[in-house]
Write a protein that holds these residues in place. Structure first.
Motif, PDB file in Angstrom:
ATOM      1  N   ALA A 126     -18.041   4.950  24.198  1.00 37.01           N
ATOM      2  CA  ALA A 126     -19.569   5.296  24.326  1.00 37.01           C
ATOM      3  C   ALA A 126     -19.862   6.740  24.621  1.00 37.01           C
ATOM      4  CB  ALA A 126     -19.923   4.667  25.570  1.00 37.01           C
ATOM      5  N   THR A 127     -18.862   7.616  24.959  1.00 33.49           N
ATOM      6  CA  THR A 127     -19.234   8.986  25.107  1.00 33.49           C
ATOM      7  C   THR A 127     -19.276   9.597  23.781  1.00 33.49           C
ATOM      8  OG1 THR A 127     -18.230   9.071  27.326  1.00 33.49           O
ATOM      9  CG2 THR A 127     -18.420  11.258  26.311  1.00 33.49           C
ATOM     10  N   LEU A 128     -18.255   9.384  23.049  1.00 35.14           N
ATOM     11  CA  LEU A 128     -17.979   9.714  21.571  1.00 35.14           C
ATOM     12  C   LEU A 128     -19.151   9.379  20.875  1.00 35.14           C
ATOM     13  CD1 LEU A 128     -14.246   9.207  20.759  1.00 35.14           C
ATOM     14  CD2 LEU A 128     -15.395  11.247  20.743  1.00 35.14           C
ATOM     15  N   ALA A 129     -19.776   7.955  20.822  1.00 28.30           N
ATOM     16  CA  ALA A 129     -20.648   7.365  20.057  1.00 28.30           C
ATOM     17  C   ALA A 129     -22.177   8.043  20.314  1.00 28.30           C
ATOM     18  CB  ALA A 129     -20.654   5.881  20.019  1.00 28.30           C
ATOM     19  N   LEU A 130     -22.401   8.122  21.702  1.00 29.66           N
ATOM     20  CA  LEU A 130     -23.513   8.420  21.919  1.00 29.66           C
ATOM     21  C   LEU A 130     -24.063   9.954  21.977  1.00 29.66           C
ATOM     22  CD1 LEU A 130     -24.205   6.136  25.061  1.00 29.66           C
ATOM     23  CD2 LEU A 130     -25.123   5.837  22.800  1.00 29.66           C
ATOM     24  N   ALA A 131     -23.173  10.859  21.760  1.00 27.85           N
ATOM     25  CA  ALA A 131     -23.352  12.278  21.812  1.00 27.85           C
ATOM     26  C   ALA A 131     -24.204  12.331  20.639  1.00 27.85           C
ATOM     27  CB  ALA A 131     -21.904  12.878  21.506  1.00 27.85           C
ATOM     28  N   PRO A 132     -25.156  13.445  20.623  1.00 20.04           N
ATOM     29  CA  PRO A 132     -25.995  13.802  19.465  1.00 20.04           C
ATOM     30  C   PRO A 132     -25.056  14.742  18.702  1.00 20.04           C
ATOM     31  CG  PRO A 132     -26.702  14.679  21.753  1.00 20.04           C
ATOM     32  CD  PRO A 132     -25.584  14.064  22.127  1.00 20.04           C
ATOM     33  N   LEU A 133     -24.286  15.444  18.950  1.00 22.70           N
ATOM     34  CA  LEU A 133     -23.451  15.998  17.741  1.00 22.70           C
ATOM     35  C   LEU A 133     -21.997  16.224  18.272  1.00 22.70           C
ATOM     36  CD1 LEU A 133     -25.855  19.014  16.587  1.00 22.70           C
ATOM     37  CD2 LEU A 133     -25.254  16.924  15.155  1.00 22.70           C
ATOM     38  N   PRO A 134     -21.059  16.153  17.323  1.00 24.86           N
ATOM     39  CA  PRO A 134     -19.572  16.118  18.010  1.00 24.86           C
ATOM     40  C   PRO A 134     -19.466  17.471  18.764  1.00 24.86           C
ATOM     41  CG  PRO A 134     -19.746  15.480  15.508  1.00 24.86           C
ATOM     42  CD  PRO A 134     -21.207  15.943  15.810  1.00 24.86           C
ATOM     43  N   SER A 135     -20.108  18.528  18.353  1.00 30.79           N
ATOM     44  CA  SER A 135     -19.954  19.658  19.139  1.00 30.79           C
ATOM     45  C   SER A 135     -20.378  19.627  20.530  1.00 30.79           C
ATOM     46  CB  SER A 135     -20.249  21.017  18.526  1.00 30.79           C
ATOM     47  OG  SER A 135     -21.547  20.893  18.225  1.00 30.79           O
ATOM     48  N   PHE A 136     -21.232  18.751  20.778  1.00 32.45           N
ATOM     49  CA  PHE A 136     -21.742  18.496  22.174  1.00 32.45           C
ATOM     50  C   PHE A 136     -20.917  17.978  23.136  1.00 32.45           C
ATOM     51  CE2 PHE A 136     -24.830  17.832  25.443  1.00 32.45           C
ATOM     52  CZ  PHE A 136     -24.891  16.378  25.506  1.00 32.45           C
ATOM     53  N   THR A 137     -20.326  17.075  22.640  1.00 33.48           N
ATOM     54  CA  THR A 137     -19.568  16.105  23.565  1.00 33.48           C
ATOM     55  C   THR A 137     -18.723  16.626  24.712  1.00 33.48           C
ATOM     56  OG1 THR A 137     -19.915  14.284  21.664  1.00 33.48           O
ATOM     57  CG2 THR A 137     -18.330  14.006  23.652  1.00 33.48           C
ATOM     58  N   PRO A 138     -17.688  17.601  23.916  1.00 27.79           N
ATOM     59  CA  PRO A 138     -16.733  18.048  24.843  1.00 27.79           C
ATOM     60  C   PRO A 138     -17.253  18.971  25.959  1.00 27.79           C
ATOM     61  CG  PRO A 138     -16.188  18.377  22.498  1.00 27.79           C
ATOM     62  CD  PRO A 138     -17.647  18.202  22.724  1.00 27.79           C
ATOM     63  N   ARG A 139     -18.444  19.154  25.933  1.00 25.87           N
ATOM     64  CA  ARG A 139     -18.666  20.268  26.826  1.00 25.87           C
ATOM     65  C   ARG A 139     -19.279  19.664  28.277  1.00 25.87           C
ATOM     66  NH1 ARG A 139     -20.243  24.848  24.546  1.00 25.87           N
ATOM     67  NH2 ARG A 139     -20.768  24.774  22.120  1.00 25.87           N
ATOM     68  N   ALA A 140     -19.187  18.296  28.425  1.00 27.89           N
ATOM     69  CA  ALA A 140     -19.445  17.988  29.626  1.00 27.89           C
ATOM     70  C   ALA A 140     -18.595  16.615  29.955  1.00 27.89           C
ATOM     71  CB  ALA A 140     -20.757  17.647  29.789  1.00 27.89           C
ATOM     72  N   ALA A 141     -18.983  15.486  29.319  1.00 30.79           N
ATOM     73  CA  ALA A 141     -18.350  14.259  29.674  1.00 30.79           C
ATOM     74  C   ALA A 141     -17.173  13.929  29.047  1.00 30.79           C
ATOM     75  CB  ALA A 141     -19.772  13.142  29.115  1.00 30.79           C
ATOM     76  N   LEU A 142     -16.900  14.334  27.611  1.00 30.77           N
ATOM     77  CA  LEU A 142     -15.778  13.790  27.028  1.00 30.77           C
ATOM     78  C   LEU A 142     -14.406  14.183  27.637  1.00 30.77           C
ATOM     79  CD1 LEU A 142     -14.931  12.365  24.510  1.00 30.77           C
ATOM     80  CD2 LEU A 142     -14.453  14.485  23.498  1.00 30.77           C
ATOM     81  N   PRO A 143     -13.994  15.137  28.304  1.00 30.73           N
ATOM     82  CA  PRO A 143     -12.981  15.355  28.960  1.00 30.73           C
ATOM     83  C   PRO A 143     -12.507  14.374  30.227  1.00 30.73           C
ATOM     84  CG  PRO A 143     -13.983  17.557  28.742  1.00 30.73           C
ATOM     85  CD  PRO A 143     -14.998  16.773  28.216  1.00 30.73           C
ATOM     86  N   ILE A 144     -13.695  14.170  30.887  1.00 28.93           N
ATOM     87  CA  ILE A 144     -13.633  13.319  32.052  1.00 28.93           C
ATOM     88  C   ILE A 144     -13.392  11.917  31.409  1.00 28.93           C
ATOM     89  CG2 ILE A 144     -14.732  12.249  34.034  1.00 28.93           C
ATOM     90  CD1 ILE A 144     -16.267  14.906  34.367  1.00 28.93           C
TER      91      ILE A 144
END
Length: 384
Positions: free
Chosen positions: A63-81
């Protein structure tokens, strides 16, 4: 329950609130802040999904990958956790590989697209490696924590199993020690008390013979003192500790050297006992000789109880590897005058003693109506 403790619940709530807040602030500070309410709502949903990261770790990562506005946005907060949770709490390694590969590819492709959209010719700048590291490091760290916890649980289970085994061995040792003490008490008391009862019975049957009464009384006193002395030795051993001296002086345990005195005590009660020794006599070891002595002692006790004044023969046959002991009594001509109690523990204890040494034991009725106790006792080298 999804959480094992209130601390884990508090940690997840804190992470969810913090990540959601970071996502909202990040969207507001970038060009996505002018994209409308949908981007802000998506940023909030991405953060809130972390509250169920322990229960549905792989789904949260997807869900974190699918709901991210852009791929470069995701790692900044939710994706590592989310990736750490998938590696730490996920049950399927295959799903983890797929999710991790998709996240890595999404970050790499998104970073290249972001750089080219800004007309930058070198997309692999340090920030790119940082964002890729935010994919790889959480997965590796989650796998490490999982492996470490598995090892710790295995060590804990092993320690608990060893502790249970230690308790079982200690209980077994206590049971064996109780049985050994009970056997020693039986060996010490039963024979002496039986002789005392036989002598006392003779006094009751013929109280007018003063000389015989004096001899019997003297014999009863001597046997009683011997029984008390041996009993005190056994109890003294029980009181021994590393910090205290034994309050009772210990004397050597009985051996075959004391057999003559033992037979004489039975003769004094009127039981004709003969001793036969064949073979070349040689040392057997203290434990083997003590077992042979106890066997003769118990056999003579049974003669006093069940055969009265029946003729008894004690035969010691020395062989190169040990000693064969046989105690055989004839059939009793008359019934014993005194009914002495018998629980059958003596012969069972002898069988255990002989079996521990690796010998054989037999107790059975003889062909002429008597009774025979026989044992093969191997020599025990170096035993005290």
């Amino acid at each position: 329950m999804w959480w094992e403790s209130w601390t884990e619940l508090l940690l997840d709530v804190t992470i969810t609130i913090a990540v959601t807040w970071v996502n909202v602030l990040y969207v507001a500070d970038t060009s996505w802040g002018n994209s409308g309410l949908s981007v802000r709502s998506t940023a909030i949903v991405v953060g809130l999904t972390l509250i169920v990261r322990r229960r549905y770790p792989v789904a949260v990562a997807v869900a974190t990958l699918a709901l991210a506005p852009l791929p470069s946005f995701t790692p900044r907060a939710a994706l590592p956790i989310a990736l750490y949770s998938a590696a730490r709490h996920g049950r399927s390694r295959g799903a983890l590989v797929v999710v991790s590969g998709a996240a890595f590819l999404a970050v790499a492709v998104g970073r290249v697209w972001f750089m080219r959209s800004g007309h930058i010719l070198v997309p692999w700048e340090p920030e790119t490696y940082v964002e890729l590291g935010l994919v790889v490091v959480p997965v590796l760290f989650g796998l490490y924590i999982t492996a470490r916890r598995t090892v710790m649980e295995n060590l804990k289970d092993r320690a608990e199993r060893l502790e249970r085994e230690r308790h079982l061995l200690a209980e077994q040792a206590r049971s064996e020690e109780r049985a050994r003490i009970a056997q020693e008490m039986h060996d010490v008391v039963a024979h002496r008390v039986s002789l005392m009862v036989v002598h006392a019975g003779a006094l009751e049957i013929d109280p007018d013979q003063s000389e015989r009464a004096a001899q019997a009384g003297q014999m009863i006193g001597q046997i009683g003192r011997q029984a008390l002395g041996e009993l005190r030795q056994v109890l003294g051993v029980l009181r021994l500790s590393d910090k205290e001296d034994c309050p009772v002086p210990l004397s050597p345990q009985p051996s075959l050297e004391d057999l003559t005195k033992l037979l004489q005590q039975s003769r004094d009660t009127g039981v004709p006992v003969a001793l036969r020794i064949t073979g070349e006599r040689h040392p057997l070891g203290g434990t083997a000789e003590r077992t042979a002595y106890r066997l003769v002692q118990e056999a003579l006790t049974n003669v006093h109880k069940h055969a009265g004044h029946a003729t008894t023969v004690v035969h010691l046959h020395y062989l190169p590897g040990g000693l064969r002991v046989t105690v055989e009594n004839d059939a009793p001509s008359t019934r014993p005058l005194l009914d002495l109690p018998s629980g059958g523990h003596g012969l069972n204890g002898l069988r255990e003693r002989v079996s521990v040494l690796g010998g054989t034991f037999l107790a059975a009725e003889g062909p002429g109506g008597g009774f025979q106790v026989s044992a093969w006792i191997p020599a025990v080298k170096g035993a005290a």
